[in-house]
Design a protein around this motif. Structure first.
Motif, mmCIF file in Angstrom:
data_model
loop_
_atom_site.group_PDB
_atom_site.id
_atom_site.type_symbol
_atom_site.label_atom_id
_atom_site.label_comp_id
_atom_site.label_asym_id
_atom_site.label_seq_id
_atom_site.Cartn_x
_atom_site.Cartn_y
_atom_site.Cartn_z
ATOM 1 N N ALA A 12 0.830 -1.207 0.000
ATOM 2 C CA ALA A 12 0.000 0.000 0.000
ATOM 3 C C ALA A 12 0.863 1.254 0.000
ATOM 4 O O ALA A 12 0.570 2.232 -0.703
ATOM 5 C CB ALA A 12 -0.933 -0.013 1.195
ATOM 6 N N ILE A 13 1.939 1.226 0.788
ATOM 7 C CA ILE A 13 2.849 2.380 0.812
ATOM 8 C C ILE A 13 3.527 2.559 -0.539
ATOM 9 O O ILE A 13 3.671 3.685 -1.045
ATOM 10 C CB ILE A 13 3.894 2.188 1.928
ATOM 11 N N LEU A 14 3.920 1.428 -1.147
ATOM 12 C CA LEU A 14 4.505 1.511 -2.492
ATOM 13 C C LEU A 14 3.498 2.079 -3.487
ATOM 14 O O LEU A 14 3.856 2.884 -4.367
ATOM 15 C CB LEU A 14 4.969 0.125 -2.934
ATOM 16 N N GLY A 15 2.224 1.693 -3.355
ATOM 17 C CA GLY A 15 1.197 2.237 -4.234
ATOM 18 C C GLY A 15 1.025 3.736 -4.081
ATOM 19 O O GLY A 15 0.803 4.447 -5.064
ATOM 20 N N VAL A 16 1.138 4.219 -2.843
ATOM 21 C CA VAL A 16 1.040 5.662 -2.614
ATOM 22 C C VAL A 16 2.182 6.398 -3.314
ATOM 23 O O VAL A 16 1.988 7.459 -3.924
ATOM 24 C CB VAL A 16 1.049 5.956 -1.100
ATOM 25 N N VAL A 17 3.376 5.821 -3.254
ATOM 26 C CA VAL A 17 4.533 6.446 -3.911
ATOM 27 C C VAL A 17 4.326 6.482 -5.425
ATOM 28 O O VAL A 17 4.555 7.505 -6.092
ATOM 29 C CB VAL A 17 5.822 5.688 -3.553
ATOM 30 N N ILE A 18 3.873 5.356 -5.992
ATOM 31 C CA ILE A 18 3.629 5.317 -7.436
ATOM 32 C C ILE A 18 2.521 6.300 -7.820
ATOM 33 O O ILE A 18 2.615 7.014 -8.828
ATOM 34 C CB ILE A 18 3.257 3.882 -7.867
ATOM 35 N N GLY A 19 1.455 6.340 -7.004
ATOM 36 C CA GLY A 19 0.382 7.295 -7.279
ATOM 37 C C GLY A 19 0.851 8.733 -7.190
ATOM 38 O O GLY A 19 0.389 9.593 -7.958
ATOM 39 N N ALA A 20 1.770 9.020 -6.271
ATOM 40 C CA ALA A 20 2.291 10.381 -6.141
ATOM 41 C C ALA A 20 3.044 10.804 -7.400
ATOM 42 O O ALA A 20 2.960 11.968 -7.831
ATOM 43 C CB ALA A 20 3.204 10.479 -4.915
ATOM 44 N N LEU A 21 3.765 9.861 -8.003
ATOM 45 C CA LEU A 21 4.463 10.177 -9.252
ATOM 46 C C LEU A 21 3.462 10.483 -10.367
ATOM 47 O O LEU A 21 3.663 11.411 -11.164
ATOM 48 C CB LEU A 21 5.365 9.008 -9.653
ATOM 49 N N ALA A 22 2.373 9.711 -10.424
ATOM 50 C CA ALA A 22 1.345 9.971 -11.434
ATOM 51 C C ALA A 22 0.655 11.306 -11.177
ATOM 52 O O ALA A 22 0.324 12.034 -12.121
ATOM 53 C CB ALA A 22 0.331 8.832 -11.437
ATOM 54 N N VAL A 23 0.418 11.643 -9.908
ATOM 55 C CA VAL A 23 -0.187 12.934 -9.575
ATOM 56 C C VAL A 23 0.731 14.076 -10.003
ATOM 57 O O VAL A 23 0.280 15.097 -10.535
ATOM 58 C CB VAL A 23 -0.485 13.003 -8.068
ATOM 59 N N ALA A 24 2.041 13.913 -9.768
ATOM 60 C CA ALA A 24 2.995 14.949 -10.192
ATOM 61 C C ALA A 24 2.956 15.132 -11.711
ATOM 62 O O ALA A 24 3.010 16.265 -12.214
ATOM 63 C CB ALA A 24 4.399 14.567 -9.737
#
Length: 320
Positions: A12-24
């Motif tokens: 889940a934490i890894l997913g948040v990091v990946i999602g943050a890159l997509a948000v950026a």
């Protein structure tokens, strides 16, 4: 069990990091003014990517682990006496397993709360649809004309006193809800709104909307999900504006080139002059600014009263 919970929390934490890159990436495209249809997919991807690592981890946990043969070696008494005594492990200050359990519990509670709110809004929307009434022939004719220009099947058009703006609802059988006060609305404004709503129908937003809502429910604990969801809604409205504007421009070009001249019978006045020689519903004066001034089609979904004096939109604005 503890290892699975820890693995899910790490995923889940890894997913948040990946999602943050997509948000950026989405924020960068918004800043550069990229086409709205491209930004819609980027923001939807930003909502979907955080879900991939936990789902992959859960699927991998279902595969059977290899069974290793257990070998027992008997040591001689003398060797056993010389073996070092086991040392006591140092106390662990941070219990990662306990933290993972609480993280998953918090995520589950937030998802249950978000699902309850979505169910409440869906139920109230269903009640609004059931209380709506059939529209007049004029609005139906305008909706049919807008649907033809967009190349879609016209939805059922109904009037409701519970909505203040046009709203396209339904998954398999879409219904276009219009305010009952639209009898006093200028025809030009009605045609612009209908073109925008038919663009939603062309893009199947009335169906993909529920996928976006489901992702927002599952990932309710992730604040980046709410940011991506809000940006996705804004980009979706801009994409419909662009599609509606293109439809009006194509209709104007076809009329100017006389492509409909052989299939349209002009209506004449008593003196023989032409009273109506082309379809009256296209609005060639449509501009992107005029379409941008329209309120979002799905805004009413966020405006339903949750029963405690607030709405889902107010809660989102207060929190973020």
């Amino acid at each position: 069990m503890n290892s699975l919970v820890s693995s899910l929390a790490q995923a889940a934490i890894l997913g948040v990091v990946i999602g943050a890159l997509a948000v950026a990436l989405g924020l960068m495209l918004d800043h550069r003014g990229a086409p709205a249809r491209d930004r819609v997919w980027i923001w939807r991807l930003a909502m979907f990517l955080p879900l991939l690592p936990p789902v992959a981890t859960a699927l991998l946990s279902l595969t059977p682990e290899p069974v290793l043969a257990r070998v027992v070696v008997a040591l001689p008494a003398a060797a056993a006496a010389l073996a070092p005594a086991p040392t006591r492990a140092a106390p662990v200050q941070f219990d990662a397993h306990l933290a993972a359990h609480w993280l998953l519990i918090a995520a589950a509670l937030m998802s249950i709360l978000a699902a309850a709110r979505l169910a409440t809004r869906t139920l109230r929307l269903s009640q609004v649809r059931s209380r709506s009434s059939t529209s007049g022939t004029s609005l139906t004719a305008r909706a049919d004309a807008a649907a033809r220009r967009m190349g879609v099947t016209s939805p059922r058009v109904r009037l409701s006193g519970d909505v203040s703006e046009a709203m396209l609802t339904g998954v398999l059988h879409p219904i276009l809800l219009l305010p009952q006060t639209w009898d006093e609305t200028p025809p030009a404004a009605i045609d612009l709104v209908l073109a925008h709503e038919m663009a939603h129908l062309k893009r199947r937003d009335h169906q993909s909307l529920w996928l976006d809502e489901a992702l927002a429910v599952v990932l309710a604990l992730n604040p980046l999900t709410h940011l991506a969801h809000a940006r996705l809604r804004a980009a979706r409205e801009e994409a419909c504006d662009a599609l509606a504007l293109t439809s009006q421009q194509r209709a104007k070009r076809a009329i100017d080139e006389g492509r409909f001249a052989k299939s349209v019978i002009p209506v004449l006045n008593e003196d023989g002059s032409i009273a109506l020689g082309r379809e009256e519903f296209p609005r060639p004066e449509t501009t992107a600014e005029g379409l941008a001034s329209l309120k979002p089609s799905f805004e009413q979904l966020a405006d339903f009263d949750l029963g405690n004096g607030t709405t889902f939109k107010k809660q989102i604005q207060r929190r973020y």
